[in-house]
Design an enzyme around this catalytic site. Structure first.
Site, short mmCIF file in Angstrom:
data_model
loop_
_atom_site.label_atom_id
_atom_site.label_comp_id
_atom_site.label_asym_id
_atom_site.label_seq_id
_atom_site.Cartn_x
_atom_site.Cartn_y
_atom_site.Cartn_z
N HIS A 68 0.82 -1.21 0.00
CA HIS A 68 0.00 0.00 0.00
C HIS A 68 0.86 1.26 0.00
O HIS A 68 0.37 2.34 -0.35
CB HIS A 68 -0.96 0.00 1.19
CG HIS A 68 -0.29 -0.19 2.51
ND1 HIS A 68 0.19 -1.41 2.94
CD2 HIS A 68 -0.03 0.68 3.52
CE1 HIS A 68 0.72 -1.28 4.14
NE2 HIS A 68 0.60 -0.02 4.51
N GLY A 115 0.59 -6.26 -1.63
CA GLY A 115 -0.61 -5.55 -1.21
C GLY A 115 -1.48 -6.45 -0.37
O GLY A 115 -2.20 -5.99 0.52
N SER A 335 4.68 -39.18 -0.36
CA SER A 335 3.31 -39.38 -0.83
C SER A 335 3.06 -38.74 -2.19
O SER A 335 2.43 -39.32 -3.06
CB SER A 335 2.31 -38.82 0.18
OG SER A 335 2.28 -39.58 1.36
N GLU A 356 2.65 -24.59 3.65
CA GLU A 356 2.20 -24.49 2.27
C GLU A 356 2.24 -23.07 1.72
O GLU A 356 2.50 -22.87 0.53
CB GLU A 356 0.79 -25.07 2.12
CG GLU A 356 0.71 -26.57 2.29
CD GLU A 356 0.62 -27.02 3.74
OE1 GLU A 356 0.64 -28.25 3.98
OE2 GLU A 356 0.53 -26.14 4.64
N ASP A 413 -8.52 -42.54 4.92
CA ASP A 413 -7.99 -41.39 5.66
C ASP A 413 -9.06 -40.37 6.03
O ASP A 413 -8.90 -39.58 6.95
CB ASP A 413 -6.89 -40.69 4.86
CG ASP A 413 -5.55 -41.40 4.98
OD1 ASP A 413 -5.41 -42.24 5.89
OD2 ASP A 413 -4.66 -41.13 4.16
#
Length: 615
Positions: A68, A115, A335, A356, A413
């Site tokens: 900003h 921003g 995995s 993540e 799961d």
């Protein structure tokens, strides 16, 4: 520059921030004014940057995390001679490249769109990783943060990752001006509160008066000389510094100054200082992109292979053929099968652990340096990083995201691990590509194709094994589909992708035995969607039945409807999708309970055809 010159330059940056915001009738001048001294000292004495060559590999990288404060950034560009005063005053106006929050789409000196607070430092970590571990060029990464955004968890994901990787080429500058949007920040001017947190993560900390240009100059020099750990400079500042009517006052965030002419006079009037930013040292970076055909792994028809395995094997081979490919993973590489790449190319593999947001941010940062990142985790967990994906699209960043363990087909799961919203999320991202392969050979081809695409690319992979139905020489153009069964007597089209392709083929066999001919379309390219094939199927059969291991909203069914948004008649359409909240069960039981297995598809297809006859 000496002390007096730096003070004058800072005042010019304040004045130009006020002027730009006044001309726009909006903006954040007070947030810009607090960081003017910090920016002046960096620009004049420490930043090494060739504005005529923004792609110079030796350039330092500057990220304005508090986006900003863009008036300050553009004022700095003017002082460096990159833009003219007339352009500065186009700030926030229609057609201007000087947007309210900076983006790199038209401004080549902007590293990434900011921003959305809490993103600059994580992306800066990715850029610093490129410099330290890949490019091995001595550029520094400077990230100017606001104190309010330190409440974001993504900042602390970045802080831990930077310290873990010993990114001593990274400096965070925190403009601690005490005031957020609606009032005081959590810690106000308590610099030690911030310092304790950064030190706990392993950072070198420097506390400074952010309006003492000599102290700021020394702090930057200390950061440049600190080895083995990143540095954070915690600068105590005043919002609206230099104008008594707004300085350190609440209620003025995001507003132009009420009396800009008076404010400019109080700041000493307009100036026309131009500076020559230090040039970067000579540097050369070569990303080894080998020309010619890459021999992807392939499998024989009938083999049982999980598409997640095909992703890992294909990526490892792609990494051998292309030296610009890098892989990231969210601590689930065994995995997602990203571990295959890690074993073959450990120097280009980045373990981001269960973070993540930082993983996607690092991918964006690496992409700014010309690398081609593939970042993988469970499809469900990418939802945590959606804002980073969204902002990557604003930046025009080229990143490849891979979500494994998609849908109820993962089995026991349960729903916390099931990606059931990911297709909708990724389809909604501007300019994105969304791919969902059903077998190993298709997966390998699409993994390779992603490297040459633009924008955000998403590949959905499956946990369980599925039969290989395509030969290794089959081609899968992005935006295409495959018609797996068709005849001149088809009365229904089944449209599926991923795991439901195999269920649709089995359902077609059932219906065929009952005398109902059906067409089966593998919609592996969910976005862009193959409009021509879907329209032809609608014309030929009159009925479409979509089947997806995903929520009904925003997935394959909605992608199919996109083919008819230009005013064409919408065919009779029924959508099978996951409508209930699943629990724990075997993959076959999950598909049946959700109503997307072969038995359910056949029953729904028969009913649809019968209803069509009645009509």
């Amino acid at each position: 520059m000496n002390t007096a010159e730096l003070v004058e330059l800072a005042q010019q940056l304040r004045v130009d921030s006020v002027r730009a915001s006044a001309a726009a009738g909006s903006g954040h001048p007070t947030s810009s004014m607090s960081a003017a001294d910090l920016t002046a000292v960096l620009l004049a004495n420490h930043l090494r940057y060739d504005f005529d060559r923004p792609a110079h590999p030796g350039n330092d990288r500057f990220v304005l995390s508090k986006g900003h404060a863009s008036p300050l950034l553009y004022a700095a560009y003017k002082a460096a001679g990159a833009i003219e005063d007339g352009e500065l005053l186009t700030f926030r106006k229609l057609g201007s490249r000087l947007e309210g929050h900076p983006t790199p789409r038209q401004v080549p000196w902007v590293e990434t769109a900011t921003g959305s607070l809490g993103q600059g430092l994580p992306i800066g970590v990715g850029i610093a990783l490129a410099g330290k571990r890949l490019d091995r060029v001595g550029f520094r990464v400077w990230v100017l943060c606001g104190d309010s955004e330190l409440a974001e968890g993504s900042v602390w994901e970045a802080a831990e990752h930077a310290a873990y990787e010993h990114l001593d080429n990274l400096t965070a500058i925190v403009d601690v001006n005490r005031l957020g949007q609606r009032g005081p920040t959590r810690h106000g001017h308590d610099l030690d509160a911030y310092a304790r947190r950064f030190r706990a993560f392993g950072w070198h900390t420097v506390e400074v008066d952010g309006h003492d240009v000599d102290a700021v100059d020394r702090a930057y020099a200390e950061a440049r000389s600190t080895a083995g750990q990143p540095t954070v400079i915690l600068a105590r500042t005043l919002k609206g510094k230099g104008v008594a009517a707004v300085q350190d006052r609440e209620g003025l965030h995001g507003k132009p100054l009420p009396e800009p002419d008076e404010a400019i006079a109080e700041l000493g009037g307009e100036r026309d200082i131009s500076i020559h930013v230090h040039e970067p040292p000579a540097a050369r970076v070569l990303h080894a992109v080998r020309a010619g055909h890459i021999e992807l792994p392939h499998w024989e028809k009938g083999e049982q292979v999980a598409t997640r395995n095909a992703y890992g094997e294909a990526l490892a081979v792609l990494g051998t053929g292309r030296g610009d490919v890098v892989a990231l993973d969210g601590e689930v590489g065994d995995s997602t099968r990203a571990e295959f790449f890690a074993k073959e190319h450990p120097e280009r593999y980045f373990e981001c652990y269960i973070a993540e947001q930082q993983m996607v941010a690092a991918a964006v940062g690496l992409a700014t340096r010309g690398w081609v990142p593939y970042a993988a985790t469970f499809a469900a967990f990418l939802t945590r990083a959606h804002d980073f994906v969204r902002m990557a699209a604003v930046s025009g960043a080229g990143i490849n995201l891979v979500g494994s363990h998609a849908g109820v087909a993962i089995g026991q799961d349960g729903p916390s691990q099931m990606g059931l919203e990911d297709l909708a999320m990724m389809r909604a991202v501007y300019g994105s590509t969304v791919l969902y392969p059903c077998d190993a050979n298709q997966t390998a081809q699409l993994v390779a194709a992603m490297a040459g695409l633009q924008g955000v690319r998403y590949l959905r992979t499956s946990r369980g094994e599925s039969p290989v139905i395509y030969g290794p020489d089959e081609e899968f153009p992005v935006g295409g589909s495959k018609v797996l069964r068709a005849s001149g007597r088809d009365r229904l089209t089944l449209v599926a992708a991923g795991v439901t392709v195999h269920e649709a083929l089995a359902a077609a066999d059932v219906l065929d035995r009952e005398g109902i001919q059906v067409r089966v379309v593998d919609l592996y390219s969910v976005k862009p969607v193959d409009r021509s094939t879907l329209r032809r199927a609608a014309e030929d059969t009159g009925c479409l039945l979509t089947v997806e291991d995903h929520r009904e909203e925003g997935g394959i069914g909605d992608a199919v409807l996109d083919a008819f948004l230009d005013g064409r008649p919408v065919p009779r359409l029924v959508r099978l999708a996951v409508r209930r909240m699943p629990g724990s069960a075997s993959p076959d039981q999950q598909l049946h309970t959700a109503g997307i297995d072969a038995v359910s598809i056949a029953a729904a297809g028969k009913l649809l055809v019968e209803e069509a006859v009645v009509r």
